[in-house]
Design an enzyme around this catalytic site. Structure first.
Site, short mmCIF file in Angstrom:
data_model
loop_
_atom_site.label_atom_id
_atom_site.label_comp_id
_atom_site.label_asym_id
_atom_site.label_seq_id
_atom_site.Cartn_x
_atom_site.Cartn_y
_atom_site.Cartn_z
N LYS A 109 0.85 -1.21 0.00
CA LYS A 109 0.00 0.00 0.00
C LYS A 109 0.88 1.25 0.00
O LYS A 109 2.08 1.18 0.29
CB LYS A 109 -0.92 -0.01 1.23
CG LYS A 109 -0.16 0.12 2.56
CD LYS A 109 -1.08 -0.09 3.76
CE LYS A 109 -0.30 0.04 5.05
NZ LYS A 109 -1.08 -0.43 6.23
N ARG A 155 -10.41 0.90 14.84
CA ARG A 155 -10.29 1.61 13.56
C ARG A 155 -11.43 1.12 12.68
O ARG A 155 -12.49 1.71 12.67
CB ARG A 155 -8.90 1.36 12.95
CG ARG A 155 -8.61 2.27 11.77
CD ARG A 155 -7.14 2.25 11.36
NE ARG A 155 -6.68 0.97 10.80
CZ ARG A 155 -5.45 0.77 10.34
NH1 ARG A 155 -4.56 1.73 10.36
NH2 ARG A 155 -5.10 -0.41 9.85
N HIS A 158 -6.20 -6.42 13.29
CA HIS A 158 -4.98 -5.63 13.25
C HIS A 158 -4.57 -5.24 14.67
O HIS A 158 -5.41 -4.84 15.46
CB HIS A 158 -5.22 -4.37 12.40
CG HIS A 158 -3.96 -3.66 11.99
ND1 HIS A 158 -2.84 -4.31 11.51
CD2 HIS A 158 -3.64 -2.33 11.97
CE1 HIS A 158 -1.91 -3.42 11.22
NE2 HIS A 158 -2.35 -2.22 11.50
N ARG A 217 1.39 -10.60 7.32
CA ARG A 217 1.31 -9.46 6.40
C ARG A 217 2.18 -8.29 6.88
O ARG A 217 1.69 -7.21 7.23
CB ARG A 217 -0.14 -8.98 6.17
CG ARG A 217 -1.14 -9.17 7.26
CD ARG A 217 -2.42 -8.37 7.01
NE ARG A 217 -2.68 -7.53 8.14
CZ ARG A 217 -3.40 -7.89 9.20
NH1 ARG A 217 -3.98 -9.08 9.24
NH2 ARG A 217 -3.55 -7.06 10.20
N TYR A 258 15.38 31.26 5.84
CA TYR A 258 14.18 31.95 6.37
C TYR A 258 14.20 31.98 7.89
O TYR A 258 14.60 31.01 8.54
CB TYR A 258 12.93 31.18 5.95
CG TYR A 258 12.64 31.17 4.47
CD1 TYR A 258 12.33 32.35 3.80
CD2 TYR A 258 12.66 29.98 3.75
CE1 TYR A 258 12.05 32.33 2.43
CE2 TYR A 258 12.38 29.96 2.40
CZ TYR A 258 12.08 31.13 1.73
OH TYR A 258 11.80 31.10 0.40
N CYS A 289 14.21 24.63 3.34
CA CYS A 289 13.31 25.33 2.42
C CYS A 289 12.52 24.30 1.61
O CYS A 289 12.67 23.10 1.78
CB CYS A 289 14.10 26.24 1.48
SG CYS A 289 15.20 27.38 2.32
N MET A 290 11.69 24.78 0.69
CA MET A 290 10.88 23.88 -0.12
C MET A 290 11.74 22.97 -0.99
O MET A 290 11.49 21.77 -1.10
CB MET A 290 9.93 24.70 -1.01
CG MET A 290 8.95 23.86 -1.80
SD MET A 290 7.88 24.85 -2.87
CE MET A 290 6.83 25.65 -1.69
N ASP A 291 12.77 23.56 -1.60
CA ASP A 291 13.55 22.81 -2.59
C ASP A 291 15.03 22.68 -2.27
O ASP A 291 15.78 22.09 -3.03
CB ASP A 291 13.44 23.52 -3.96
CG ASP A 291 12.00 23.86 -4.29
OD1 ASP A 291 11.16 22.95 -4.26
OD2 ASP A 291 11.72 25.06 -4.54
C1 LIG Z 1 -0.33 -1.31 7.03
C2 LIG Z 1 -0.89 -2.56 7.53
C3 LIG Z 1 -0.05 -3.67 7.80
C4 LIG Z 1 1.45 -3.58 7.78
O1 LIG Z 1 1.88 -2.91 8.94
P1 LIG Z 1 3.44 -2.83 9.32
O2 LIG Z 1 3.46 -2.25 10.67
O3 LIG Z 1 4.06 -1.93 8.31
O4 LIG Z 1 3.95 -4.21 9.25
C5 LIG Z 1 -0.65 -4.86 8.14
N1 LIG Z 1 -2.00 -4.95 8.24
C6 LIG Z 1 -2.82 -3.90 8.03
C7 LIG Z 1 -4.29 -4.07 8.19
C8 LIG Z 1 -2.30 -2.68 7.70
O5 LIG Z 1 -3.11 -1.63 7.50
#
Ligand SMILES: *Cc1c(COP(=O)(O)O)cnc(C)c1O
Length: 373
Positions: A39, A138, A169, A226, A269, A316-318
């Site tokens: 992601k 969440r 999660h 995951r 700045y 700065c920005m750049d």
């Molecule tokens: C982003 C995410 C992960 C991975 O999390 P890490 O801390 O980067 O390993 C796993 N499961 C879900 C649902 C997530 O949103």
């Protein structure tokens, strides 16, 4: 060739990515699958090149945050099974189904019902993974609440949906010794057993292991893990467990200009840095528009030719300026490391009051990704 020199770039080691994935795969018990989280443009590393390498080394499952990210991977020819982790609007149900082998996380009965209604008459089935909330608060069926599991069971029975997986999660799995992860795991496994008994259906994939659990809780791997940040070579906390990871991204820039200043001169700045003696600065063509957080101003050090140079004045920005008064060998064009090699992303994240994840994701689209091995 000189004109081709990049001002600022992110070097992405696909070899280190492969190393990390193989290292984690080696920890898995027989039959446990590895899902690579890609992601957010693969945490800034580039979703398509990362997914391609994952597929080359036999990774069968990947996760994205939303529909558009799934489309991007399918358009690039990625055939792995995808899981959309975030909630999608119900009207996308058929579009997701036609992508083929893309599973949608579903964490409420109302979304399940709306998606089931969308699928009606299409002749298609949308594969879903039920999302259970066991304490993150969440998304997901909140299993601590009365009636939540009954609602999840109802969602499983709806036509047009096929509940192939179930997941939760963790909120604090990176904190070794925090009992809450065991509590979440217990809530999860009990809920899954109840759902399987009630529905008479076995989930093919039960999963809960993020990077924190990958390091700290091997007993929680279940059918699939995951990890996200660990795949990119960073540890979610100071513990390393059995894992051996190598950072995948190195953020680089190069000296664009060298300037000399007198005592009393102030820099950038807001005049937050005053030269107390004659100073020589290297001007670096990287700023907050490239993802270098302005909060790091006057705190950051960079690495030039193996030596540390202190950043002075506001970023700065750049551009930003670094002090090379005591590094007489530095020349225009010299490469400069911001993080990922001699300087860890974690150290920098701590200075910025954030986590490695945010610094990686912050590297902006203006910064070209350069893939090595
Ligand atoms: C982003 C995410 C992960 C991975 O999390 P890490 O801390 O980067 O390993 C796993 N499961 C879900 C649902 C997530 O949103």
């Amino acid at each position: 060739m000189e004109r081709m020199m990049k001002r600022t770039w992110a070097e992405i080691s696909l070899g280190n990515l492969e190393h990390n994935v193989r290292n984690m795969q080696a920890q898995l018990p027989e039959g446990c699958r590895y899902l690579g989280v890609v992601k957010a443009n693969a945490y800034g590393h580039g979703a398509v090149p990362v997914a391609k390498r994952l597929e080359e080394i036999g990774v069968t499952n990947m996760a994205v945050a939303c529909y558009d990210e799934a489309v991007q991977l399918r358009e690039a020819g990625i055939t792995a099974q995808l899981l959309i982790l975030g909630p999608s609007p119900a009207f996308l149900a058929k579009d997701i189904a036609v992508l083929g082998d893309v599973c949608q996380a579903v964490g409420s009965l109302s979304l399940a019902q709306a998606m089931s209604a969308e699928m009606d008459g299409s002749g298609l089935t949308l594969p879903i993974h039920l999302k259970l909330d066991t304490g993150m608060s969440r998304t997901g069926f909140s299993v601590m609440q009365h009636g939540a599991l009954e609602a999840a069971a109802q969602a499983m029975a709806l036509p047009g949906l096929d509940a192939q997986g179930v997941f939760t999660h963790f909120a604090v799995s990176d904190e070794l010794g925090n009992d809450f992860t065991a509590e979440q795991f217990l809530r999860f496994t009990r809920s899954v057993s109840w759902l399987e008994e009630t529905s008479g259906k076995k989930f093919a994939l039960r999963h809960c292991t993020n990077s924190g659990a990958m390091v700290n809780y091997p007993e929680m791997y279940l059918d699939m893990v995951r990890p996200g940040i660990a795949q990119y070579g960073l540890y979610p906390a100071s513990e390393h467990g059995a894992l051996d990871l190598k950072p995948v991204m190195k953020l680089m820039t190069r000296v664009a200009e060298i300037t000399d200043h007198l005592p009393g001169d102030t820099v950038s700045y807001g005049r937050t840095y005053t030269c107390e003696r004659p100073h020589r600065f290297a001007v670096l063509p990287i700023g907050y528009a490239d993802g270098l957080h302005r909060a790091l101003s006057n705190q950051l050090e960079v690495v030039i030719g193996g030596e540390k140079a202190r950043q002075c004045g506001r970023i700065c920005m750049d551009m930003c300026m670094v002090d090379i008064t005591d590094l007489p060998g530095v020349q225009i064009g010299d490469p400069v490391e911001i993080f990922g090699g001699e300087q860890s992303v974690d150290a920098l994240a701590e200075l910025a009051g954030t986590i490695s994840y945010e610094l990686l994701c912050a590297v902006s689209p203006r910064v070209p990704r350069v893939y090595v091995d």
